[in-house]
Scaffold this motif. Sequence first.
Motif, short mmCIF file in Angstrom:
data_model
loop_
_atom_site.label_atom_id
_atom_site.label_comp_id
_atom_site.label_asym_id
_atom_site.label_seq_id
_atom_site.Cartn_x
_atom_site.Cartn_y
_atom_site.Cartn_z
N ARG A 170 4.39 7.35 -8.48
CA ARG A 170 3.72 7.21 -9.77
C ARG A 170 4.24 6.04 -10.58
O ARG A 170 3.59 5.60 -11.53
CB ARG A 170 3.89 8.50 -10.58
CG ARG A 170 3.32 9.74 -9.92
CD ARG A 170 3.74 10.98 -10.66
NE ARG A 170 3.38 10.92 -12.08
CZ ARG A 170 3.96 11.67 -13.02
NH1 ARG A 170 4.93 12.51 -12.71
NH2 ARG A 170 3.58 11.56 -14.28
N GLN B 155 3.09 7.47 -17.69
CA GLN B 155 1.82 6.76 -17.60
C GLN B 155 1.79 5.76 -18.75
O GLN B 155 2.31 6.03 -19.83
CB GLN B 155 0.62 7.70 -17.70
CG GLN B 155 0.59 8.84 -16.69
CD GLN B 155 1.32 10.06 -17.19
OE1 GLN B 155 1.41 10.29 -18.39
NE2 GLN B 155 1.83 10.87 -16.26
N HIS C 78 4.89 -2.12 -18.03
CA HIS C 78 4.56 -1.13 -19.05
C HIS C 78 5.80 -0.69 -19.82
O HIS C 78 5.71 -0.41 -21.02
CB HIS C 78 3.90 0.08 -18.40
CG HIS C 78 2.71 -0.28 -17.57
ND1 HIS C 78 2.71 -0.20 -16.19
CD2 HIS C 78 1.50 -0.76 -17.92
CE1 HIS C 78 1.54 -0.60 -15.73
NE2 HIS C 78 0.79 -0.94 -16.75
N SER D 10 0.62 -2.98 -7.32
CA SER D 10 0.85 -1.63 -7.84
C SER D 10 0.45 -1.45 -9.29
O SER D 10 0.20 -0.31 -9.72
CB SER D 10 2.34 -1.27 -7.70
OG SER D 10 2.75 -1.27 -6.35
N ARG D 11 0.41 -2.50 -10.07
CA ARG D 11 0.36 -2.34 -11.53
C ARG D 11 -0.91 -1.69 -12.05
O ARG D 11 -0.91 -1.12 -13.14
CB ARG D 11 0.59 -3.68 -12.22
CG ARG D 11 -0.50 -4.73 -12.01
CD ARG D 11 0.01 -6.07 -12.55
NE ARG D 11 -0.96 -7.14 -12.42
CZ ARG D 11 -1.77 -7.54 -13.40
NH1 ARG D 11 -1.70 -6.95 -14.58
NH2 ARG D 11 -2.61 -8.53 -13.21
N ALA D 12 -2.00 -1.76 -11.32
CA ALA D 12 -3.23 -1.14 -11.79
C ALA D 12 -3.23 0.37 -11.60
O ALA D 12 -3.93 1.10 -12.31
CB ALA D 12 -4.44 -1.75 -11.08
N GLN D 13 -2.43 0.85 -10.64
CA GLN D 13 -2.42 2.28 -10.32
C GLN D 13 -1.16 3.01 -10.78
O GLN D 13 -1.14 4.23 -10.85
CB GLN D 13 -2.56 2.49 -8.80
CG GLN D 13 -3.84 1.97 -8.19
CD GLN D 13 -3.75 0.51 -7.81
OE1 GLN D 13 -2.67 0.00 -7.55
NE2 GLN D 13 -4.88 -0.18 -7.82
N ARG D 14 -0.08 2.26 -11.06
CA ARG D 14 1.21 2.89 -11.33
C ARG D 14 1.88 2.26 -12.54
O ARG D 14 1.63 1.11 -12.89
CB ARG D 14 2.13 2.73 -10.11
CG ARG D 14 1.60 3.38 -8.86
CD ARG D 14 2.48 3.09 -7.66
NE ARG D 14 1.98 3.80 -6.49
CZ ARG D 14 1.03 3.33 -5.67
NH1 ARG D 14 0.52 2.12 -5.89
NH2 ARG D 14 0.61 4.04 -4.64
N HIS E 13 0.87 -1.18 0.00
CA HIS E 13 0.00 0.00 0.00
C HIS E 13 0.91 1.23 0.00
O HIS E 13 1.18 1.83 1.04
CB HIS E 13 -0.94 -0.01 1.21
CG HIS E 13 -1.81 -1.24 1.26
ND1 HIS E 13 -2.91 -1.40 0.46
CD2 HIS E 13 -1.71 -2.37 2.01
CE1 HIS E 13 -3.46 -2.57 0.71
NE2 HIS E 13 -2.76 -3.18 1.65
N ALA F 7 0.48 7.71 -2.32
CA ALA F 7 -0.08 8.16 -3.59
C ALA F 7 0.93 8.92 -4.44
O ALA F 7 0.80 8.97 -5.67
CB ALA F 7 -1.31 9.03 -3.33
#
Length: 307
Positions: free
Chosen positions: A122, A267, A182, A147-151, A116, A119
Amino acid sequence: MILVLGEALLDVFAGADTATGLLFDARVGGSPFNVAVGLARLARPVAFAGGVSTDRFGERLLQALRAEGVDVSLVQRPVAPTTLSVISADAAGVPTYAFHGDQGADRQLCAAPLEHLPAAIRAVHVGSYPLVVEPIASSLRRVVEASRAQRLIACDPNVRLNVEPSVLRWRAAVEWMVQRTHLLKISAEDAGLLYPDVPLDALARRWLAQGVALVVATCGGDGALAWTARAQGSARAQEVTLVDTVGAGDTFQAALLAWLGENERLQPQALAALSGEELGSALRFAARAAAITCGRRGADLPRRAEL
């Protein structure tokens, strides 16, 4: 902010013989450690998460991170020895490594405090032998999954067969990461080790089809290549009076991430939308940084003003 996960160790350069032994020059290092320092020197906010020993060497590693301005609030301090990487370079400056750290502190990373993340983080960069050695490999996977869904997830395998000699294990780790990464940066040498019968461009297309947004390949003196699903880019290697190549790949990755951060491209969707011209600019910036490191002994990464 970018979070870098992985090992911190001492690079030990073997020197001249003495009457009673050898001279050694020990320097702070480790591939993810170098990436974190490189980002800090390029004026990008960065944090490091890894196991850093409570021994004298570990204290020096932590001191170095703090001095460079790296956030160390996520560093863990296991009671275990610091890994030593003994380096010898040939006449062309190409290094060979002997790792001493089977029970090293860098392998003792607990995932729970990292599932967790704040925020402000990134992007998360992972790589090197923490991908394949336990218990850190399992911890790293848990953090990536969380983390992969948010960062943005970035990975550089940085294969070290003298730490884990099984090519199959390395390949399995890379294939696991491909499904969750990514930005995948790999050296042509590592790609050849893992997939000896697959050309680089075919390998890049395969990974893009599996969901990677940007694939970057460094090719030593032949420069660097990059692919997205819609564009390609390339850059020549920069001329330099070579001292050694220790830390060159780490420098390239740090500079690539720095360029992406400076240009608001950290992103997944922004990576996929990069044009061929933008890819070339990013690669040239990273190649310049790597050339500076190659002109120095060890992983002495450049600062922003030098670029």
